[in-house]
Design a protein around this motif. Structure first.
Motif, PDB file in Angstrom:
ATOM      1  N   ARG A  13       1.068  -1.214   0.004  1.00 57.40           N
ATOM      2  CA  ARG A  13      -0.461   0.054   0.126  1.00 57.40           C
ATOM      3  C   ARG A  13       0.854   1.419  -0.136  1.00 57.40           C
ATOM      4  N   PHE A  14       0.552   2.471  -1.010  1.00 55.72           N
ATOM      5  CA  PHE A  14       1.685   3.326  -1.117  1.00 55.72           C
ATOM      6  C   PHE A  14       1.298   4.368  -0.263  1.00 55.72           C
ATOM      7  N   ILE A  15       1.128   5.476  -0.065  1.00 53.82           N
ATOM      8  CA  ILE A  15       0.371   6.210   0.481  1.00 53.82           C
ATOM      9  C   ILE A  15       0.671   7.842   0.010  1.00 53.82           C
ATOM     10  N   ASP A  16       0.194   9.184  -0.070  1.00 50.34           N
ATOM     11  CA  ASP A  16       1.118  10.000  -0.352  1.00 50.34           C
ATOM     12  C   ASP A  16       1.488  11.042   0.574  1.00 50.34           C
ATOM     13  N   ILE A  17       2.627  12.495   0.620  1.00 45.60           N
ATOM     14  CA  ILE A  17       3.106  12.691   1.702  1.00 45.60           C
ATOM     15  C   ILE A  17       2.070  13.690   2.719  1.00 45.60           C
TER      16      ILE A  17
END
Length: 195
Positions: free
Chosen positions: A164-168
């Motif tokens: 899972r990737f999350i933004d800044i």
């Protein structure tokens, strides 16, 4: 093992992943395919064997009929190959080896027995079982069948976790939440220390 079994006899061999993965094991994979019909490859979880914290497989083969190795190598397999990914083996995979309710080997065994009775017509609804053409088993490529399932299929089976990737902005929120939790813990410790 292949040299020691008689023609038309079966063997179920536990093998390390290296035989199926290593590039320089291509001659061994070719020998297996030349001398035997590959009935199935079953992927076992890491730590299936207590003293072997490695990935292992069950290789199911039937030695081809023929007077010698050269004669057997010209006989081509027509039937497909049974493959199965087992995640649970009826016991925990730690040092304790406690019995568990989950055991994929029961389903695997039942499906493999059905497959043996009708190899060319067999189909399965299990997400852990796939049937591959013998043509997919090129000795020059790997046979680690669990890698032949898509990433989504392996996530659905619980073999790998979803990345899972999350933004800044989300990451900053996570850090802020963690910072607040730490500050609350420090306050609690100060209260305990004061009391």
């Amino acid at each position: 093992i292949i040299n020691s079994i008689k023609p038309n006899r079966k063997a179920f061999v536990i093998i390390p992943d290296g035989i199926l993965l290593r590039q320089h094991s291509d001659k061994l994979r070719k020998f297996i395919k030349d001398q035997c019909f590959i009935d199935g490859i079953i992927s076992l979880p890491i730590n299936t064997f207590y003293t072997t914290p490695k990935k292992t497989y069950i290789l199911a083969v039937t030695k081809k009929k023929g007077a010698n190795n050269n004669h057997r190598s010209i006989i081509n397999q027509q039937d497909p190959v049974f493959t199965y990914i087992a995640s649970d083996i009826g016991e925990t995979l730690d040092v304790n080896r406690f019995p568990t309710e989950k055991n994929d080997l029961v389903e695997m065994s039942n499906l493999f027995n059905q497959f043996k009775n009708s190899k060319r017509k067999f189909s399965s609804h299990s997400k852990r079982c796939k049937i591959f053409s013998i043509d997919d088993f090129d000795p020059n490529t790997h046979w680690a069948i669990d890698r032949w399932w898509s990433e989504k299929e392996r996530i659905d089976l619980g073999i790998i976790e979803e990345t899972r990737f999350i933004d800044i902005e989300e990451f900053k929120d996570v850090l802020a939440g963690t910072q607040k939790d730490i500050e609350d813990l420090i306050k609690e410790l100060d209260e305990i220390q004061n009391n």
